[in-house]
Design a protein around this motif. Structure first.
Motif, PDB file in Angstrom:
ATOM      1  N   HIS A   1       6.794 -12.588   7.432  1.00  0.00           N
ATOM      2  CA  HIS A   1       7.748 -13.679   7.510  1.00  0.00           C
ATOM      3  C   HIS A   1       7.602 -14.839   6.568  1.00  0.00           C
ATOM      4  O   HIS A   1       7.608 -15.973   7.074  1.00  0.00           O
ATOM      5  N   GLU A   2       6.730 -14.676   5.469  1.00  0.00           N
ATOM      6  CA  GLU A   2       6.508 -15.687   4.528  1.00  0.00           C
ATOM      7  C   GLU A   2       6.584 -15.102   3.222  1.00  0.00           C
ATOM      8  O   GLU A   2       6.316 -13.968   2.779  1.00  0.00           O
ATOM      9  N   LEU A   3       7.170 -15.956   2.240  1.00  0.00           N
ATOM     10  CA  LEU A   3       7.342 -15.410   0.880  1.00  0.00           C
ATOM     11  C   LEU A   3       6.743 -16.763  -0.204  1.00  0.00           C
ATOM     12  O   LEU A   3       6.866 -16.575  -1.337  1.00  0.00           O
ATOM     13  N   ASN A   4       6.023 -17.547   0.488  1.00  0.00           N
ATOM     14  CA  ASN A   4       5.543 -18.341  -0.569  1.00  0.00           C
ATOM     15  C   ASN A   4       3.894 -17.877  -0.769  1.00  0.00           C
ATOM     16  O   ASN A   4       3.057 -17.716  -0.029  1.00  0.00           O
ATOM     17  N   ILE A   5       3.635 -17.601  -1.995  1.00  0.00           N
ATOM     18  CA  ILE A   5       2.405 -16.867  -2.401  1.00  0.00           C
ATOM     19  C   ILE A   5       1.181 -17.681  -2.024  1.00  0.00           C
ATOM     20  O   ILE A   5       0.298 -17.044  -1.595  1.00  0.00           O
ATOM     21  N   TRP A   6       1.300 -18.897  -1.908  1.00  0.00           N
ATOM     22  CA  TRP A   6       0.035 -19.677  -1.577  1.00  0.00           C
ATOM     23  C   TRP A   6      -0.138 -19.935  -0.340  1.00  0.00           C
ATOM     24  O   TRP A   6      -1.300 -20.341   0.211  1.00  0.00           O
ATOM     25  N   LYS A   7       0.844 -19.227   0.464  1.00  0.00           N
ATOM     26  CA  LYS A   7       0.477 -19.094   2.165  1.00  0.00           C
ATOM     27  C   LYS A   7       0.131 -17.899   2.455  1.00  0.00           C
ATOM     28  O   LYS A   7       0.171 -17.699   3.655  1.00  0.00           O
ATOM     29  N   LEU A   8       0.088 -16.895   1.499  1.00  0.00           N
ATOM     30  CA  LEU A   8      -0.257 -15.448   1.842  1.00  0.00           C
ATOM     31  C   LEU A   8      -1.804 -15.387   1.517  1.00  0.00           C
ATOM     32  O   LEU A   8      -2.708 -16.268   1.789  1.00  0.00           O
ATOM     33  N   GLY A   9      -2.418 -14.314   0.924  1.00  0.00           N
ATOM     34  CA  GLY A   9      -3.790 -14.149   0.496  1.00  0.00           C
ATOM     35  C   GLY A   9      -3.927 -13.011   1.160  1.00  0.00           C
ATOM     36  O   GLY A   9      -4.042 -12.886   2.342  1.00  0.00           O
ATOM     37  N   GLY A  10      -5.001 -12.061   0.692  1.00  0.00           N
ATOM     38  CA  GLY A  10      -5.620 -11.076   1.490  1.00  0.00           C
ATOM     39  C   GLY A  10      -4.757  -9.794   1.815  1.00  0.00           C
ATOM     40  O   GLY A  10      -5.346  -9.141   2.974  1.00  0.00           O
ATOM     41  N   LEU A  11      -3.612  -9.810   1.267  1.00  0.00           N
ATOM     42  CA  LEU A  11      -2.813  -8.657   2.006  1.00  0.00           C
ATOM     43  C   LEU A  11      -3.150  -7.422   1.522  1.00  0.00           C
ATOM     44  O   LEU A  11      -2.532  -6.359   2.347  1.00  0.00           O
ATOM     45  N   ALA A  12      -3.936  -7.008   0.519  1.00  0.00           N
ATOM     46  CA  ALA A  12      -4.509  -6.079   0.149  1.00  0.00           C
ATOM     47  C   ALA A  12      -5.367  -5.323   1.202  1.00  0.00           C
ATOM     48  O   ALA A  12      -5.395  -3.923   1.242  1.00  0.00           O
ATOM     49  N   ARG A  13      -5.704  -5.983   2.106  1.00  0.00           N
ATOM     50  CA  ARG A  13      -6.757  -5.375   3.209  1.00  0.00           C
ATOM     51  C   ARG A  13      -5.930  -4.708   4.439  1.00  0.00           C
ATOM     52  O   ARG A  13      -6.280  -3.804   4.769  1.00  0.00           O
ATOM     53  N   SER A  14      -4.905  -5.528   4.686  1.00  0.00           N
ATOM     54  CA  SER A  14      -3.877  -5.301   5.928  1.00  0.00           C
ATOM     55  C   SER A  14      -2.783  -4.588   5.510  1.00  0.00           C
ATOM     56  O   SER A  14      -2.167  -3.846   6.302  1.00  0.00           O
ATOM     57  N   MET A  15      -2.464  -4.652   4.034  1.00  0.00           N
ATOM     58  CA  MET A  15      -1.055  -3.657   3.794  1.00  0.00           C
ATOM     59  C   MET A  15      -1.565  -2.897   2.456  1.00  0.00           C
ATOM     60  O   MET A  15      -0.951  -3.260   1.450  1.00  0.00           O
ATOM     61  N   ARG A  16      -2.412  -2.056   2.720  1.00  0.00           N
ATOM     62  CA  ARG A  16      -2.823  -1.165   1.653  1.00  0.00           C
ATOM     63  C   ARG A  16      -1.847  -0.575   0.843  1.00  0.00           C
ATOM     64  O   ARG A  16      -1.763  -0.546  -0.551  1.00  0.00           O
ATOM     65  N   TRP A  17      -0.979   0.115   1.548  1.00  0.00           N
ATOM     66  CA  TRP A  17       0.211   0.966   0.908  1.00  0.00           C
ATOM     67  C   TRP A  17       1.189   0.086   0.203  1.00  0.00           C
ATOM     68  O   TRP A  17       1.549   0.115  -1.185  1.00  0.00           O
ATOM     69  N   THR A  18       1.497  -1.040   0.663  1.00  0.00           N
ATOM     70  CA  THR A  18       2.633  -2.215   0.185  1.00  0.00           C
ATOM     71  C   THR A  18       1.933  -2.641  -1.083  1.00  0.00           C
ATOM     72  O   THR A  18       2.343  -2.895  -2.115  1.00  0.00           O
ATOM     73  N   SER A  19       0.695  -3.110  -1.070  1.00  0.00           N
ATOM     74  CA  SER A  19      -0.242  -3.685  -2.033  1.00  0.00           C
ATOM     75  C   SER A  19      -0.286  -2.939  -3.364  1.00  0.00           C
ATOM     76  O   SER A  19      -0.363  -3.286  -4.285  1.00  0.00           O
ATOM     77  N   LEU A  20      -0.723  -1.550  -2.945  1.00  0.00           N
ATOM     78  CA  LEU A  20      -0.817  -0.589  -3.778  1.00  0.00           C
ATOM     79  C   LEU A  20       0.662  -0.262  -4.736  1.00  0.00           C
ATOM     80  O   LEU A  20       0.611  -0.311  -5.868  1.00  0.00           O
ATOM     81  N   CYS A  21       1.576  -0.170  -3.961  1.00  0.00           N
ATOM     82  CA  CYS A  21       2.955  -0.070  -4.755  1.00  0.00           C
ATOM     83  C   CYS A  21       3.262  -1.144  -5.407  1.00  0.00           C
ATOM     84  O   CYS A  21       3.879  -1.131  -6.621  1.00  0.00           O
ATOM     85  N   PHE A  22       3.086  -2.580  -4.921  1.00  0.00           N
ATOM     86  CA  PHE A  22       3.271  -3.724  -5.746  1.00  0.00           C
ATOM     87  C   PHE A  22       2.594  -3.741  -6.868  1.00  0.00           C
ATOM     88  O   PHE A  22       3.194  -3.857  -7.962  1.00  0.00           O
ATOM     89  N   LEU A  23       1.254  -3.286  -6.705  1.00  0.00           N
ATOM     90  CA  LEU A  23       0.265  -3.334  -8.061  1.00  0.00           C
ATOM     91  C   LEU A  23       0.948  -2.234  -9.047  1.00  0.00           C
ATOM     92  O   LEU A  23       0.862  -2.789 -10.329  1.00  0.00           O
ATOM     93  N   VAL A  24       1.428  -1.363  -8.937  1.00  0.00           N
ATOM     94  CA  VAL A  24       1.843  -0.299  -9.526  1.00  0.00           C
ATOM     95  C   VAL A  24       3.180  -0.886 -10.374  1.00  0.00           C
ATOM     96  O   VAL A  24       3.467  -0.694 -11.633  1.00  0.00           O
ATOM     97  N   GLY A  25       4.186  -1.483  -9.464  1.00  0.00           N
ATOM     98  CA  GLY A  25       5.332  -2.227 -10.002  1.00  0.00           C
ATOM     99  C   GLY A  25       4.973  -3.211 -11.028  1.00  0.00           C
ATOM    100  O   GLY A  25       5.503  -3.342 -12.138  1.00  0.00           O
ATOM    101  N   ALA A  26       3.757  -4.159 -10.758  1.00  0.00           N
ATOM    102  CA  ALA A  26       3.520  -5.303 -11.303  1.00  0.00           C
ATOM    103  C   ALA A  26       2.821  -4.877 -12.738  1.00  0.00           C
ATOM    104  O   ALA A  26       3.061  -5.351 -13.881  1.00  0.00           O
ATOM    105  N   LEU A  27       2.204  -3.570 -12.860  1.00  0.00           N
ATOM    106  CA  LEU A  27       1.397  -3.350 -14.108  1.00  0.00           C
ATOM    107  C   LEU A  27       2.532  -2.497 -14.790  1.00  0.00           C
ATOM    108  O   LEU A  27       2.448  -2.792 -15.992  1.00  0.00           O
TER     109      LEU A  27
END
Length: 315
Positions: A56-82
């Motif tokens: 429930h947050e989209l400010n990137i400076w209020k997030l952080g560490g999502l790769a540990r708790s949201m592995r699949w989402t973070s991996l998919c985001f990484l593919v799209g970012a690359l």
């Protein structure tokens, strides 16, 4: 700093590639990048939606560490970012290089500008990844004790399956032979252009890693070192000022002033009021002739007859 707004701005830069390709005569190359862009940009937006669903947050400076708790989402985001950054092997790399080859052959200045844009795209894309998905969590206590990531959970399969499909297309989209199918004129691989675009992407990724991950370089130092380009970008190329001058001078004073003069003098003054004045003048003249007196009509008739007789006699 808003995740979806950053992705929306990145869409404009990719749209610039497509428009440039069409302007240089490469309609197939522009359509090719439009197709691959649909894959990885949809992947990024849906990944952002997955993040918003979990935090429930989209400010990137209020997030952080999502790769540990949201592995699949973070991996998919990484593919799209690359893929957006144009990393080798991904769909964005192939379609973007097609446009770079086209720009190098037709307009060197556009080629240089597009290459620099590729590096900047890699920079701000990697910035999102390092700030939001790596490091320690900065979420509030409602997401876990002490602001940890324990309260953040991975999205359900109904949200992850589309991410997997789009991630696969973001990887395989460059190998589908789309440019040849569209009739592109450049279907061979150009190593020199590829090396330049890879170097630009690696420069952007490395700079983002040094600033936002290792914190070896201060972002303020980079801004100070690039004072003129930074102010140039922050003022959005002075497009707002130029557009305001255009509206105030060209549109309001020249075009609108000319249209107002035409409306006031030609349309209202001559066409509308002139017609009314002409009708009124004709009415006043006819009022002098239509008196209703028989004597006047006989007198005019006699004058007319005398005039006609005089003309006949003279001839």
């Amino acid at each position: 700093n808003d995740l979806k707004r950053i992705l929306a701005y990145s869409t404009l830069s990719q749209l610039g590639y497509m428009v440039m390709a069409v302007g240089l005569g490469g309609r197939a190359e522009g359509m090719y990048h439009l197709g691959t862009h649909a894959f990885f940009k949809a992947l990024l937006f849906l990944s952002a939606g997955s993040v918003m669903h979990a935090t429930h947050e989209l400010n990137i400076w209020k997030l952080g560490g999502l790769a540990r708790s949201m592995r699949w989402t973070s991996l998919c985001f990484l593919v799209g970012a690359l893929a957006l950054a144009g990393c080798p092997g991904l769909s964005g790399f192939f379609s973007k290089d097609e446009i770079l080859v086209l720009a190098r052959e037709h307009h060197l200045g556009m080629y240089v500008l597009a290459t620099i844009t590729a590096g900047l795209t890699a920079l701000y894309t990697a910035r999102v990844w390092f700030v939001a998905f790596t490091g320690s969590s900065r979420l509030s206590a409602r997401h876990g004790a002490g602001g940890g990531h324990h309260g953040v959970h991975e999205s359900p399969p109904i949200m992850l399956v589309p991410l997997f499909v789009l991630a696969a297309l973001s990887i395989a989209g460059g190998y589908l032979g789309i440019p040849r199918f569209l009739g592109a004129s450049h279907t061979e691989f150009h190593w020199d252009v590829a090396a330049t675009s890879i170097a630009a992407a690696l420069t952007g990724l490395t700079l983002a890693w040094l600033i936002y991950k290792r914190q070896a370089v201060s972002a303020q130092q980079v801004v100070q070192a690039l004072a003129l380009p930074s102010s140039f970008f922050q003022r959005r190329y002075w497009i707002d000022e130029i557009y305001s001058w255009y509206v105030a001078t060209v549109q309001q004073k020249l075009i609108a002033g000319l249209c107002a003069w035409v409306e006031r003098v030609v349309i209202i003054g001559a066409a509308v009021n002139g017609t009314a004045w002409l009708t009124r003048g004709a009415g006043l003249l006819l009022r002098r002739c239509q008196t209703g007196r028989v004597q006047t009509y006989v007198f005019v008739f006699l004058i007319g007859g005398a005039g006609l007789l005089t003309i006949v006699l003279i001839r």
